[in-house]
Write a protein that holds these residues in place. Structure first.
Motif, PDB file in Angstrom:
ATOM      1  N   SER A   1      64.236  22.948  42.057  1.00  0.00           N
ATOM      2  CA  SER A   1      65.530  22.979  41.371  1.00  0.00           C
ATOM      3  C   SER A   1      65.890  21.625  40.763  1.00  0.00           C
ATOM      4  O   SER A   1      66.337  21.547  39.610  1.00  0.00           O
ATOM      5  CB  SER A   1      66.631  23.416  42.344  1.00  0.00           C
ATOM      6  OG  SER A   1      66.391  24.721  42.822  1.00  0.00           O
ATOM      7  N   THR A   2      65.718  20.556  41.521  1.00  0.00           N
ATOM      8  CA  THR A   2      66.115  19.227  41.040  1.00  0.00           C
ATOM      9  C   THR A   2      65.223  18.763  39.900  1.00  0.00           C
ATOM     10  O   THR A   2      65.704  18.331  38.843  1.00  0.00           O
ATOM     11  CB  THR A   2      66.075  18.198  42.187  1.00  0.00           C
ATOM     12  OG1 THR A   2      66.933  18.634  43.246  1.00  0.00           O
ATOM     13  CG2 THR A   2      66.547  16.833  41.701  1.00  0.00           C
ATOM     14  N   ILE A   3      63.912  18.841  40.095  1.00  0.00           N
ATOM     15  CA  ILE A   3      62.985  18.358  39.074  1.00  0.00           C
ATOM     16  C   ILE A   3      63.107  19.215  37.818  1.00  0.00           C
ATOM     17  O   ILE A   3      62.965  18.712  36.687  1.00  0.00           O
ATOM     18  CB  ILE A   3      61.534  18.351  39.605  1.00  0.00           C
ATOM     19  CG1 ILE A   3      60.673  17.358  38.815  1.00  0.00           C
ATOM     20  CG2 ILE A   3      60.904  19.712  39.623  1.00  0.00           C
ATOM     21  CD1 ILE A   3      60.743  15.950  39.298  1.00  0.00           C
ATOM     22  N   ASN A   4      63.404  20.505  37.967  1.00  0.00           N
ATOM     23  CA  ASN A   4      63.545  21.364  36.798  1.00  0.00           C
ATOM     24  C   ASN A   4      64.808  21.036  36.019  1.00  0.00           C
ATOM     25  O   ASN A   4      64.813  21.075  34.789  1.00  0.00           O
ATOM     26  CB  ASN A   4      63.560  22.836  37.216  1.00  0.00           C
ATOM     27  CG  ASN A   4      63.488  23.770  36.024  1.00  0.00           C
ATOM     28  OD1 ASN A   4      62.500  23.790  35.295  1.00  0.00           O
ATOM     29  ND2 ASN A   4      64.550  24.535  35.805  1.00  0.00           N
ATOM     30  N   ALA A   5      65.888  20.696  36.719  1.00  0.00           N
ATOM     31  CA  ALA A   5      67.119  20.297  36.037  1.00  0.00           C
ATOM     32  C   ALA A   5      66.898  19.017  35.240  1.00  0.00           C
ATOM     33  O   ALA A   5      67.394  18.872  34.116  1.00  0.00           O
ATOM     34  CB  ALA A   5      68.238  20.099  37.061  1.00  0.00           C
ATOM     35  N   ALA A   6      66.141  18.090  35.814  1.00  0.00           N
ATOM     36  CA  ALA A   6      65.823  16.847  35.105  1.00  0.00           C
ATOM     37  C   ALA A   6      64.937  17.140  33.900  1.00  0.00           C
ATOM     38  O   ALA A   6      65.118  16.569  32.815  1.00  0.00           O
ATOM     39  CB  ALA A   6      65.136  15.870  36.054  1.00  0.00           C
ATOM     40  N   ALA A   7      63.968  18.030  34.079  1.00  0.00           N
ATOM     41  CA  ALA A   7      63.066  18.388  32.984  1.00  0.00           C
ATOM     42  C   ALA A   7      63.829  19.080  31.851  1.00  0.00           C
ATOM     43  O   ALA A   7      63.548  18.850  30.669  1.00  0.00           O
ATOM     44  CB  ALA A   7      61.955  19.301  33.497  1.00  0.00           C
TER      45      ALA A   7
END
Length: 234
Positions: free
Chosen positions: A199-205
């Motif tokens: 969830s976190t890395i995808n939001a950043a991506a």
């Protein structure tokens, strides 16, 4: 060996964090233990092409995934102790794991980032913790001319993801990041220490994709295995 280094080794000898044998260097792990370390196989360099891994992590805004090992055993202990209790002597062992896997990745993958982004902490959490554990363990392994520390900004003080379920995690980091420069046509690597659901890395991506990034990869020190995710995802 310099006299200063000789005295330092005599007074504060280095030991392998796995087998406890004496080390003549400060890399944290001896070569024998490092060669036996349970790295995630990079026979297929893009882990999103490995079906068992792709099923675990929801990364629709990432084109690729690279990680060192599973978040369990010794690596889980090192990362946890370093992150939450600031036991910096574990950093050398974590660094050795990252350096070894990153070298393997570079020899097997054609992906070459234009920019490396360390996943940022919100300023309040950075002040409370005093350091960004991802930066501490990754920066020495990256080309400094390609590292950006101010491109991606965490604009919301989100809750700790470890206390939330999957649905709450996604909502918690929704619009949590903002990109401060034009990434048009850039190949970007976003680096985190542990990916649990993505969830976190995808939001950043997603923020990088909105800023024009052409290809985005997630890099991680560790991935949380399925049996550890079962309770979190309920």
């Amino acid at each position: 060996m310099s006299l200063l280094r000789y005295l330092a080794d005599a007074l504060f000898p280095s030991h392998c964090h796995l087998c406890q044998s004496h080390l003549s260097h400060d890399k944290g792990i001896c070569q024998f233990c490092l060669s036996d370390f349970p790295f995630i196989s990079l026979e297929q360099p893009n882990l999103l092409f490995q079906p068992d891994i792709a099923r675990l992590f929801n990364l629709p805004h990432c084109h690729g995934l690279m990680a060192c090992a599973w978040y369990q055993g010794d690596l889980k202990r090192w990362l946890s102790e370093f992150k939450f209790t600031k036991q910096s002597h574990y950093q050398t062992a974590i660094n050795a794991v990252i350096a070894t896997q990153l070298a393997h990745f570079k020899s097997t993958s054609t992906f070459s980032p234009d920019i490396y982004i360390i996943l940022p902490l919100h300023k309040n959490r950075f002040i409370y913790r005093g350091f960004n554990q991802v930066a501490q363990t990754w920066l020495s392994h990256l080309p400094h001319t390609k590292v950006s520390t101010n491109t991606l900004i965490r604009i919301n003080a989100t809750k700790a993801q470890s206390d939330l379920n999957l649905k709450q995690r996604k909502q918690n980091v929704k619009r949590a990041f903002e990109v401060k420069q034009n990434l048009q046509g850039k190949k970007v690597a976003i680096i985190d220490d542990v990916i649990t659901t993505g969830s976190t890395i995808n939001a950043a991506a997603k923020a990088c994709y909105t800023a024009g990034a052409e290809e985005i990869w997630a890099y991680a020190t560790a991935l949380t295995p399925l049996h550890s995710q079962s309770v979190t995802k309920k």
